[in-house]
Design an enzyme around this catalytic site. Structure first.
Site, PDB file in Angstrom:
ATOM      1  NE  ARG A 232      63.171  34.062-118.438  1.00  0.00           N
ATOM      2  CZ  ARG A 232      63.195  35.171-119.158  1.00  0.00           C
ATOM      3  NH1 ARG A 232      62.239  35.406-120.041  1.00  0.00           N
ATOM      4  NH2 ARG A 232      64.143  36.053-118.999  1.00  0.00           N
ATOM      5  CD  GLU A 261      62.929  30.636-125.415  1.00  0.00           C
ATOM      6  OE1 GLU A 261      61.814  30.860-124.931  1.00  0.00           O
ATOM      7  OE2 GLU A 261      63.852  31.487-125.441  1.00  0.00           O
ATOM      8  CG  HIS A 280      62.330  34.758-125.841  1.00  0.00           C
ATOM      9  ND1 HIS A 280      62.823  33.930-124.866  1.00  0.00           N
ATOM     10  CD2 HIS A 280      62.120  35.954-125.225  1.00  0.00           C
ATOM     11  CE1 HIS A 280      62.929  34.578-123.722  1.00  0.00           C
ATOM     12  NE2 HIS A 280      62.499  35.809-123.920  1.00  0.00           N
TER      13      HIS A 280
END
Length: 320
Positions: A232, A261, A280
């Site tokens: 994370r 993000e 991601h």
């Protein structure tokens, strides 16, 4: 027919949910509390991505809600305790992308070790020289430090067995004997920072782990250390990491996750020669996406039928 609201995210296969659930499945913008409350009013189920803030205030407002199904592993965007207080079941999909994230972790690490991206950029700019990047060191005999020793970290360890690394790990919830069975030495976090040439983050984001990689942690690492984060983004103090990379406190970083993000155009870690950032994407393969949506549908189907879902999150879990 009950109503299920799904985040507008391409990882969520809404057509599949519609085909498998006896429910009215709708797609909505869920990126902030106000839009989520409006979209999910009267809904029995929610399917949420990583950017959906399922806060206590949202859960208090959604009186008809029965289940929040996280389309993914991490649940740091969901107030699990508040959900329990409101009688709402929370589910996730814990192992749909274990191989993918482990492979992505190894790929980021090896890219950073061998400076492949920097070499590629140099060749694109007309260069052609092995000496044009920072110093490259042999992998064999280096020490890999795993922060958390869950399924993904264990798979990383398996995938790197042929590289002759010493492997150490920090995880307060896994005992030393279990790690030893995987040929991994259990250490304190301070020892891991001191000994590891490669530090790979796999911890969940909790109050305990938020920005655990801060200026002090980075200063405690070796100058040749490489930091990889496929866990994370919030595990890392990004300003402190930028300073450490600029000042040579550590050698490089490979990141698949950021605190916010997508990142702003002036994000301090995007575009650095010694930092690789991917969007991601570690979870992604077509097979993983299929597995994810099958599990989300199964979790929703069970919860809406009043049964215990296969991947229910226990609000009493130690690490929450």
């Amino acid at each position: 027919m009950e109503r299920v609201v799904a985040s507008d995210d391409p990882m969520i296969a809404v057509d599949r949910l519609r085909a498998e659930l006896d429910a009215d499945v709708v797609v909505a913008e869920t990126g902030d509390e106000d839009s989520l409350r409006d979209a999910a009013a009267g809904a029995a189920g929610l399917v949420v991505d990583v950017n959906t803030p399922v806060t206590a205030a949202v859960l208090d407002a959604l009186e008809d809600l029965q289940v929040v199904a996280r389309a993914g592993v991490g649940i740091d965007n969901i107030d699990v305790a508040a959900a329990a207080d409101n009688g709402v079941t929370v589910t996730n999909v814990p192992e749909y992308c274990t191989d993918e994230v482990a492979t992505h972790t190894v790929t980021l690490l090896l890219d950073c070790v061998r400076t492949l991206t920097a070499y590629d950029r140099d060749v694109r700019d007309g260069g052609w020289g092995w000496e044009r990047t920072r110093p490259v060191h042999r992998v064999r005999g280096q020490t890999l430090g795993l922060v958390s020793f869950g399924p993904i970290a264990r798979r990383v360890r398996d995938q790197l067995r042929g590289f002759d690394l010493d492997v150490i790990a920090y995880d307060p919830y896994v005992d030393a004997e279990e790690m030893a069975d995987a040929d991994v030495e259990k250490v304190t976090l301070e020892t891991l920072y001191d000994r590891a040439d490669y530090v790979s983050l796999h911890a969940p984001l909790t109050d305990e782990t938020a920005e655990m990689i801060d200026a002090d942690a980075l200063a405690a690492m070796r100058e040749q250390a490489i930091l990889v984060n496929t866990g994370r983004g919030g595990l890392v103090d990004e300003a402190a990491l930028r300073t450490a990379l600029d000042d040579g406190e550590i050698a490089a970083a490979g990141l698949d996750v950021l605190a916010e993000e997508p990142p702003a155009s002036d994000h301090p870690l995007v575009g650095l020669d010694n930092c690789i950032v991917t969007p991601h994407a570690a979870w992604y393969s077509e097979e993983a996406r299929d597995d994810l949506n099958a599990a989300v549908a199964a979790n929703l189907e069970a919860a809406l039928a009043g049964e215990t879902p296969p991947n229910r999150i226990d609000p009493e879990t130690d690490w929450l």
